[in-house]
Design a protein around this motif. Structure first.
Motif, PDB file in Angstrom:
ATOM      1  N   PRO A  35       0.802  -1.236   0.000  1.00 17.44           N
ATOM      2  CA  PRO A  35       0.000   0.000   0.000  1.00 17.44           C
ATOM      3  C   PRO A  35       0.829   1.278   0.000  1.00 17.44           C
ATOM      4  CG  PRO A  35      -0.726  -1.520   1.706  1.00 17.44           C
ATOM      5  CD  PRO A  35       0.585  -2.016   1.218  1.00 17.44           C
ATOM      6  N   ILE A  36       2.104   1.185   0.415  1.00 18.30           N
ATOM      7  CA  ILE A  36       2.956   2.370   0.448  1.00 18.30           C
ATOM      8  C   ILE A  36       3.906   2.392  -0.741  1.00 18.30           C
ATOM      9  CG2 ILE A  36       4.704   3.614   1.772  1.00 18.30           C
ATOM     10  CD1 ILE A  36       3.462   2.450   4.305  1.00 18.30           C
ATOM     11  N   VAL A  74      -3.591   3.929  -2.756  1.00 16.15           N
ATOM     12  CA  VAL A  74      -3.285   3.648  -1.350  1.00 16.15           C
ATOM     13  C   VAL A  74      -4.526   3.123  -0.637  1.00 16.15           C
ATOM     14  CG1 VAL A  74      -2.607   4.655   0.857  1.00 16.15           C
ATOM     15  CG2 VAL A  74      -1.429   5.350  -1.232  1.00 16.15           C
ATOM     16  N   THR A  78      -5.183  -1.019   0.523  1.00 15.37           N
ATOM     17  CA  THR A  78      -5.410  -1.288   1.944  1.00 15.37           C
ATOM     18  C   THR A  78      -6.786  -1.893   2.186  1.00 15.37           C
ATOM     19  OG1 THR A  78      -3.969   0.575   2.556  1.00 15.37           O
ATOM     20  CG2 THR A  78      -5.449  -0.277   4.252  1.00 15.37           C
ATOM     21  N   GLN A 120      -2.864   2.940   8.247  1.00 12.95           N
ATOM     22  CA  GLN A 120      -2.044   2.579   7.095  1.00 12.95           C
ATOM     23  C   GLN A 120      -2.268   3.550   5.935  1.00 12.95           C
ATOM     24  OE1 GLN A 120      -3.121  -1.846   7.001  1.00 12.95           O
ATOM     25  NE2 GLN A 120      -1.047  -1.821   6.156  1.00 12.95           N
ATOM     26  N   GLY A 124       0.464   5.920   4.184  1.00 14.23           N
ATOM     27  CA  GLY A 124       0.725   5.812   2.757  1.00 14.23           C
ATOM     28  C   GLY A 124       0.529   7.133   2.030  1.00 14.23           C
ATOM     29  N   ALA A 128       3.472   9.478   0.263  1.00 13.60           N
ATOM     30  CA  ALA A 128       3.377   9.878  -1.142  1.00 13.60           C
ATOM     31  C   ALA A 128       3.352  11.399  -1.272  1.00 13.60           C
ATOM     32  CB  ALA A 128       2.125   9.274  -1.775  1.00 13.60           C
TER      33      ALA A 128
END
Length: 254
Positions: A35-36, A74, A78, A120, A124, A128
């Motif tokens: 996700p990151i 992202v 997730t 999360q 993320g 970004a």
């Protein structure tokens, strides 16, 4: 006859459950990287080609097109891939069934997963955004409040889709497989691989209403300061409501 009072867990118990969920997610290396790492890779690949010419209100193509796509990715990875795999594992291992006969409701696990997923997503998006600002000179959205509202609605829609994946997946591996398939299907119809303009008209129209395309389009409008049209908002809200209802009908605790 003796009355037996069942005491539900309080905030302290939920905090301990939340810490356990955070530790479980932290030990899942792939769940942290995808996700990151994947959205940031997409950001780097597209930022140089986006150009720095203003599109509207001083916002460039990077701001208007790339960042909404990255942020939506992202949220989608997730909500559709990570979260269902944990719930499928808990069901397969019997954790949800055992919680069902204790004062700790299995619903608390769903809430804890939602909170951990939100953290999360926040990490993320923050990673970004920092990369985009420091490396490529990105600009904030013109309508920041609208962007935050759209992002929250996108999270709700993606989580609802993820709950359907969790409800229908018999095993953790199948959950990841189904989640990735759904993620790429939604992404393909939502412009993840080159924009909806390059898609056939029928697919592009459908993608406008599905969560990925709707979230990206609404975020893009908020970023450039344009009015957010009703269609993507309706699509996101419908996905959130319908997904939750479908998941509630089919979700099994064991």
């Amino acid at each position: 006859m003796t009355d037996v009072t069942v005491h539900r867990p309080g905030p302290r118990a939920f905090a301990e459950l939340l810490i356990c969920e955070l530790k479980s997610v932290a030990r899942d290396t792939a769940g942290l990287i995808v996700p990151i790492g994947l959205p940031m890779l997409i950001l780097v690949m597209n930022a140089s080609a986006a150009g720095r010419e203003p599109v509207a209100h001083g916002r460039t193509a990077l701001d208007v097109f790339v960042l909404p796509l990255v942020f939506t990715m992202v949220v989608a990875t997730t909500g559709i891939v990570n979260m269902p795999s944990f719930l499928a594992y808990y069901r397969r291992s019997g954790i949800l069934r055992r919680l069902g006969v204790t004062p700790v409701s299995p619903v608390m696990v769903l809430v804890a997963q939602a909170v951990v997923g939100a953290l999360q997503i926040a990490v993320g998006i923050a990673a970004a955004w920092i990369l985009a600002v420091l490396a490529f000179g990105a600009n904030p959205p013109v309508r920041a409040g609208a962007a935050i509202g759209v992002l929250a609605l996108t999270v709700a829609a993606m989580y609802a889709v993820g709950l359907i994946v969790a409800a229908l997946s018999p095993t953790p591996n199948s959950s990841v497989a189904i989640g990735l398939t759904v993620f790429f299907l939604l992404g393909a119809t939502g412009g993840m691989f080159g924009g909806r303009d390059s898609l056939p008209e029928a697919i592009a129209t459908v993608g406008q209403w599905l969560p990925f395309g709707a979230g990206t389009e609404a975020l893009s409008a908020a970023w450039m300061g344009a009015p957010v049209e009703a269609a993507p908002l309706i699509g996101l809200a419908a996905a959130a409501v319908c997904g939750t209802v479908v998941a509630a009908l089919f979700f099994r605790w064991d």
